[in-house]
Design a protein around this motif. Structure first.
Motif, PDB file in Angstrom:
ATOM      1  N   PRO A 199       0.803  -1.243   0.000  1.00 20.72           N
ATOM      2  CA  PRO A 199       0.000   0.000   0.000  1.00 20.72           C
ATOM      3  C   PRO A 199       0.824   1.276   0.000  1.00 20.72           C
ATOM      4  CG  PRO A 199      -0.051  -1.056   2.151  1.00 20.72           C
ATOM      5  CD  PRO A 199       0.621  -2.019   1.224  1.00 20.72           C
ATOM      6  N   ILE A 200       2.149   1.171   0.022  1.00 20.73           N
ATOM      7  CA  ILE A 200       2.962   2.376  -0.076  1.00 20.73           C
ATOM      8  C   ILE A 200       2.703   3.100  -1.385  1.00 20.73           C
ATOM      9  CG2 ILE A 200       4.968   1.250  -1.129  1.00 20.73           C
ATOM     10  CD1 ILE A 200       5.070   3.985   1.568  1.00 20.73           C
ATOM     11  N   LEU A 201       2.243   2.356  -2.407  1.00 20.16           N
ATOM     12  CA  LEU A 201       1.973   2.955  -3.711  1.00 20.16           C
ATOM     13  C   LEU A 201       0.511   3.382  -3.880  1.00 20.16           C
ATOM     14  CD1 LEU A 201       4.141   0.686  -6.045  1.00 20.16           C
ATOM     15  CD2 LEU A 201       4.505   3.111  -5.527  1.00 20.16           C
ATOM     16  N   ASP A 202      -0.312   3.176  -2.864  1.00 18.40           N
ATOM     17  CA  ASP A 202      -1.698   3.652  -2.919  1.00 18.40           C
ATOM     18  C   ASP A 202      -1.753   5.172  -2.753  1.00 18.40           C
ATOM     19  OD1 ASP A 202      -2.641   1.106  -3.172  1.00 18.40           O
ATOM     20  OD2 ASP A 202      -3.488   0.957  -1.161  1.00 18.40           O
ATOM     21  N   MET A 203      -2.571   5.813  -3.589  1.00 19.51           N
ATOM     22  CA  MET A 203      -2.824   7.249  -3.413  1.00 19.51           C
ATOM     23  C   MET A 203      -3.911   7.495  -2.374  1.00 19.51           C
ATOM     24  SD  MET A 203      -2.606   8.223  -7.410  1.00 19.51           S
ATOM     25  CE  MET A 203      -1.110   7.845  -8.342  1.00 19.51           C
ATOM     26  N   VAL A 204      -4.867   6.566  -2.318  1.00 24.41           N
ATOM     27  CA  VAL A 204      -5.857   6.559  -1.237  1.00 24.41           C
ATOM     28  C   VAL A 204      -5.963   5.124  -0.746  1.00 24.41           C
ATOM     29  CG1 VAL A 204      -7.137   8.492  -2.243  1.00 24.41           C
ATOM     30  CG2 VAL A 204      -7.880   6.157  -2.721  1.00 24.41           C
ATOM     31  N   LEU A 205      -6.312   4.966   0.511  1.00 24.27           N
ATOM     32  CA  LEU A 205      -6.466   3.635   1.078  1.00 24.27           C
ATOM     33  C   LEU A 205      -7.907   3.173   0.952  1.00 24.27           C
ATOM     34  CD1 LEU A 205      -4.305   4.033   4.305  1.00 24.27           C
ATOM     35  CD2 LEU A 205      -3.637   2.976   2.126  1.00 24.27           C
ATOM     36  N   ASN A 206      -8.071   1.881   0.645  1.00 20.85           N
ATOM     37  CA  ASN A 206      -9.401   1.270   0.583  1.00 20.85           C
ATOM     38  C   ASN A 206     -10.328   1.978  -0.401  1.00 20.85           C
ATOM     39  OD1 ASN A 206      -8.657  -0.538   2.745  1.00 20.85           O
ATOM     40  ND2 ASN A 206      -8.951   1.190   4.145  1.00 20.85           N
ATOM     41  N   PHE A 207      -9.742   2.569  -1.447  1.00 22.73           N
ATOM     42  CA  PHE A 207     -10.515   3.271  -2.489  1.00 22.73           C
ATOM     43  C   PHE A 207     -11.345   4.420  -1.898  1.00 22.73           C
ATOM     44  CE2 PHE A 207      -9.578  -0.900  -4.174  1.00 22.73           C
ATOM     45  CZ  PHE A 207      -9.119  -0.603  -5.446  1.00 22.73           C
ATOM     46  N   ASP A 208     -10.898   4.949  -0.780  1.00 18.60           N
ATOM     47  CA  ASP A 208     -11.627   6.016  -0.086  1.00 18.60           C
ATOM     48  C   ASP A 208     -10.860   7.330  -0.235  1.00 18.60           C
ATOM     49  OD1 ASP A 208     -12.923   7.733   1.609  1.00 18.60           O
ATOM     50  OD2 ASP A 208     -12.713   6.482   3.406  1.00 18.60           O
ATOM     51  N   PRO A 209     -11.398   8.295  -0.974  1.00 19.01           N
ATOM     52  CA  PRO A 209     -10.674   9.562  -1.175  1.00 19.01           C
ATOM     53  C   PRO A 209     -10.477  10.350   0.115  1.00 19.01           C
ATOM     54  CG  PRO A 209     -12.916   9.726  -2.012  1.00 19.01           C
ATOM     55  CD  PRO A 209     -12.687   8.284  -1.683  1.00 19.01           C
ATOM     56  N   ASN A 210     -11.192   9.979   1.188  1.00 21.82           N
ATOM     57  CA  ASN A 210     -10.982  10.629   2.475  1.00 21.82           C
ATOM     58  C   ASN A 210      -9.813  10.018   3.249  1.00 21.82           C
ATOM     59  OD1 ASN A 210     -13.189  12.553   2.409  1.00 21.82           O
ATOM     60  ND2 ASN A 210     -14.517  10.761   2.489  1.00 21.82           N
ATOM     61  N   GLN A 211      -9.217   8.963   2.685  1.00 18.29           N
ATOM     62  CA  GLN A 211      -8.039   8.342   3.295  1.00 18.29           C
ATOM     63  C   GLN A 211      -6.840   8.529   2.362  1.00 18.29           C
ATOM     64  OE1 GLN A 211      -8.449   4.451   5.305  1.00 18.29           O
ATOM     65  NE2 GLN A 211     -10.579   4.477   4.641  1.00 18.29           N
ATOM     66  N   MET A 212      -6.531   9.759   2.050  1.00 21.10           N
ATOM     67  CA  MET A 212      -5.436  10.049   1.124  1.00 21.10           C
ATOM     68  C   MET A 212      -4.087   9.847   1.802  1.00 21.10           C
ATOM     69  SD  MET A 212      -4.799  13.437  -1.228  1.00 21.10           S
ATOM     70  CE  MET A 212      -6.248  13.128  -2.222  1.00 21.10           C
ATOM     71  N   THR A 213      -3.174   9.197   1.087  1.00 18.34           N
ATOM     72  CA  THR A 213      -1.837   8.946   1.602  1.00 18.34           C
ATOM     73  C   THR A 213      -0.909  10.116   1.256  1.00 18.34           C
ATOM     74  OG1 THR A 213      -1.069   7.877  -0.415  1.00 18.34           O
ATOM     75  CG2 THR A 213      -2.189   6.478   1.207  1.00 18.34           C
ATOM     76  N   THR A 214       0.321  10.020   1.757  1.00 15.99           N
ATOM     77  CA  THR A 214       1.312  11.034   1.410  1.00 15.99           C
ATOM     78  C   THR A 214       1.532  11.066  -0.093  1.00 15.99           C
ATOM     79  OG1 THR A 214       2.409  10.691   3.529  1.00 15.99           O
ATOM     80  CG2 THR A 214       3.668  11.831   1.834  1.00 15.99           C
ATOM     81  N   TRP A 215       1.589   9.913  -0.735  1.00 15.19           N
ATOM     82  CA  TRP A 215       1.753   9.848  -2.193  1.00 15.19           C
ATOM     83  C   TRP A 215       0.576  10.523  -2.885  1.00 15.19           C
ATOM     84  CZ3 TRP A 215       3.731  10.459  -6.459  1.00 15.19           C
ATOM     85  CH2 TRP A 215       3.527   9.711  -7.618  1.00 15.19           C
ATOM     86  N   GLY A 216      -0.631  10.259  -2.394  1.00 16.65           N
ATOM     87  CA  GLY A 216      -1.795  10.914  -2.982  1.00 16.65           C
ATOM     88  C   GLY A 216      -1.742  12.417  -2.849  1.00 16.65           C
ATOM     89  N   GLU A 217      -1.353  12.899  -1.672  1.00 14.23           N
ATOM     90  CA  GLU A 217      -1.228  14.336  -1.466  1.00 14.23           C
ATOM     91  C   GLU A 217      -0.235  14.952  -2.438  1.00 14.23           C
ATOM     92  OE1 GLU A 217      -2.718  16.504   0.267  1.00 14.23           O
ATOM     93  OE2 GLU A 217      -3.833  15.444   1.827  1.00 14.23           O
ATOM     94  N   ARG A 218       0.868  14.249  -2.669  1.00 12.87           N
ATOM     95  CA  ARG A 218       1.917  14.817  -3.511  1.00 12.87           C
ATOM     96  C   ARG A 218       1.510  14.865  -4.977  1.00 12.87           C
ATOM     97  NH1 ARG A 218       7.941  13.549  -1.329  1.00 12.87           N
ATOM     98  NH2 ARG A 218       7.618  14.361   0.766  1.00 12.87           N
ATOM     99  N   ILE A 219       0.923  13.778  -5.483  1.00 14.43           N
ATOM    100  CA  ILE A 219       0.620  13.785  -6.919  1.00 14.43           C
ATOM    101  C   ILE A 219      -0.609  14.632  -7.225  1.00 14.43           C
ATOM    102  CG2 ILE A 219      -0.789  11.679  -6.932  1.00 14.43           C
ATOM    103  CD1 ILE A 219       0.562  11.079  -9.691  1.00 14.43           C
ATOM    104  N   PHE A 220      -1.544  14.723  -6.316  1.00  7.90           N
ATOM    105  CA  PHE A 220      -2.726  15.547  -6.585  1.00  7.90           C
ATOM    106  C   PHE A 220      -2.515  17.008  -6.183  1.00  7.90           C
ATOM    107  CE2 PHE A 220      -4.965  11.401  -6.589  1.00  7.90           C
ATOM    108  CZ  PHE A 220      -5.614  11.522  -7.814  1.00  7.90           C
ATOM    109  N   ASN A 221      -1.930  17.227  -5.011  1.00  6.56           N
ATOM    110  CA  ASN A 221      -1.902  18.581  -4.462  1.00  6.56           C
ATOM    111  C   ASN A 221      -0.514  19.191  -4.339  1.00  6.56           C
ATOM    112  OD1 ASN A 221      -4.731  18.387  -4.060  1.00  6.56           O
ATOM    113  ND2 ASN A 221      -4.400  17.287  -2.147  1.00  6.56           N
ATOM    114  N   GLY A 222       0.530  18.441  -4.654  1.00  5.20           N
ATOM    115  CA  GLY A 222       1.880  18.957  -4.521  1.00  5.20           C
ATOM    116  C   GLY A 222       2.292  19.832  -5.691  1.00  5.20           C
ATOM    117  N   PRO A 223       3.509  20.386  -5.636  1.00  5.15           N
ATOM    118  CA  PRO A 223       4.023  21.187  -6.756  1.00  5.15           C
ATOM    119  C   PRO A 223       4.010  20.389  -8.062  1.00  5.15           C
ATOM    120  CG  PRO A 223       5.442  21.378  -4.827  1.00  5.15           C
ATOM    121  CD  PRO A 223       4.472  20.276  -4.521  1.00  5.15           C
ATOM    122  N   ASN A 224       3.495  20.991  -9.126  1.00  7.19           N
ATOM    123  CA  ASN A 224       3.376  20.367 -10.445  1.00  7.19           C
ATOM    124  C   ASN A 224       2.438  19.160 -10.438  1.00  7.19           C
ATOM    125  OD1 ASN A 224       5.434  22.089 -11.746  1.00  7.19           O
ATOM    126  ND2 ASN A 224       6.841  21.004 -10.385  1.00  7.19           N
TER     127      ASN A 224
END
Length: 449
Positions: free
Chosen positions: A286-311
């Motif tokens: 699950p280190i490569l999951d952007m959200v856990l359990n297909f739940d957008p309210n459980q966003m991971t660090t990876w999810g935060e970076r690719i969706f909301n981070g720089p670029n």
């Protein structure tokens, strides 16, 4: 003389007509197509992919994911399908395309069974992948404005990677001979990473094999691309040669020596290259999951970076013009996910800083932890967080902090870019840990460093 001129003129007309029949003018392009190094829509509007991969074939019931991915700003989703050799067969292609269209995203469809062919014994060949696409042709014809066909995922492993060129040329030829007008995407060998530079050397041969001139090459960037120089060098070569390219998969730097995702995002934005991160949810690791359990309210660090981070996606994505109108670059989510979930235990008050701990995800023998560090009433230039595990847990790898174990005691120190915090400001670091039996939440202490 006049007769000879007439005969020559007739021959010339026949010759020109034959050229017009063979050479496909750019103005006749159907749907999404290549113009120079760019992907453009039928109307000539450039389209830069900003999206993620969704493992549909293994989680066919997670259809809400399409709306969730769109809500975070993506303009493209790469959908994992199975040809039946290993997974599937995915006979719901029409439904998948409808989900993409209803959620105003371009659909990249890929056959995953080809992964690692030549090294992975169960893998399907590219020829078998083409057989699958032919079997699904009725669902695909007429969808050229909305669909990109990624013929086969990572179609050659590390054994005899050179076979990739002929196999890819043949696959493109068969797709065109069977009437497919779509933009085609082809993945590199070496499990997609092309570390032996076969695609880099033979890119022109593969592109020339497409009678429609409508193929884009795809590189998958994982640990082979752990340095900025390796990423820049590879992308420079394709740019210099005028070869169309997308970054069809990539992960993130969750540990030393892993992929340099920050450089990938920055270079893709600077060069106008499309990218599709791996992956939305459901990974065995699950280190490569952007959200856990297909739940957008459980966003991971990876999810935060690719969706909301720089670029990231939310700040750079533009919806395809085929969907009409000019909606905002980022559609607001139905339920806005919090940047930081509430801590499992309330952090202690006072002091230079506080720290809160939560278990983001847990599986047999392992878990992902997340720690939020918040400065107190004054700014700090560095921090150190300590705690003791009560149940024998250990930290195995970490990101955004330097973490050391000494028995049950754990010490986490800031890294160069997240030590300075203004009054009341915060930062987050994460880790992968091991546990057995009980995984209780420890009490954390935070101090300025």
């Amino acid at each position: 003389m006049r007769r000879r001129l007439f005969v020559l003129g007739a021959a010339l007309i026949t010759f020109v007509a034959s050229i017009l029949l063979v050479v496909r003018p750019a103005s006749a392009a159907v749907g999404l197509h290549i113009s120079g190094t760019d992907i453009v829509e039928a109307n000539g509007q450039p389209f830069i992919m900003r999206g993620v991969n969704h493992p549909h074939v293994w989680y066919t019931g997670e259809t809400d994911s399409f709306a969730d991915i769109k809500a975070l700003g993506a303009n493209t989703v790469r959908v994992v399908l199975g040809s039946g050799q290993r997974w599937g067969p995915s006979n719901d292609v029409a439904d998948v395309i409808d989900l993409c269209k209803r959620n105003r995203m371009i659909c990249v469809l890929e056959v995953h069974d080809t992964t690692g062919y030549g090294e992975e014994g169960a893998a399907a060949s590219l020829d078998q992948a083409v057989d699958y696409w032919i079997s699904q042709k009725s669902a695909l014809v007429g969808e050229e404005n909305y669909v990109v066909i990624n013929i086969g995922n990572e179609p050659i492993g590390n054994v005899d990677a050179g076979q990739w060129t002929a196999a890819t040329v043949d696959a493109i030829g068969r797709m065109r001979a069977n009437g497919f007008e779509h933009l085609l995407m082809v993945d590199a060998p070496n499990w997609g990473q092309d570390w032996q530079n076969v695609m880099r050397a033979d890119a022109q041969t593969v592109l020339d094999a497409d009678s429609h001139g409508n193929t884009v090459l795809s590189i998958h960037m994982y640990a082979v691309y752990s340095s900025a120089s390796s990423i820049v060098s590879y992308l420079d070569d394709f740019e210099a040669n005028g070869w169309p390219l997308v970054i069809g998969e990539f992960g993130w730097q969750f540990n030393s020596g892993e992929v340099d995702h920050d450089t990938i995002l920055a270079e893709a934005q600077a060069r106008g290259l499309g990218y599709l991160g791996w992956s939305w949810s459901g990974n065995t690791d699950p280190i490569l999951d952007m959200v856990l359990n297909f739940d957008p309210n459980q966003m991971t660090t990876w999810g935060e970076r690719i969706f909301n981070g720089p670029n990231g996606i939310s700040s750079t994505s533009q919806e395809a013009s085929i969907f009409g109108g000019t909606p905002p670059t980022t559609a607001p989510p139905t339920t806005a996910p919090p940047t930081t979930a509430p801590p499992t235990t309330a952090p202690p008050g006072g002091g230079a800083c506080t720290a809160s701990y939560r278990v983001v995800g847990q599986w047999p023998g392992g878990f992902q932890g997340d720690v939020r560090v918040t400065a107190g009433s004054s700014a700090i230039s560095g921090w150190v967080v300590t705690w003791s595990f009560a149940d024998g847990q250990t930290v195995n790898q970490a990101w955004n902090a330097t973490v050391t174990n000494s028995g049950s005691n754990v010490t986490a120190r800031n890294v160069s870019y997240n030590g300075s915090l203004g009054a009341g400001a915060g930062t987050t670091f994460g880790f992968i840990g091991s546990w057995n039996g009980t995984n209780s939440v420890p009490t954390l202490t935070c101090a300025a460093a």
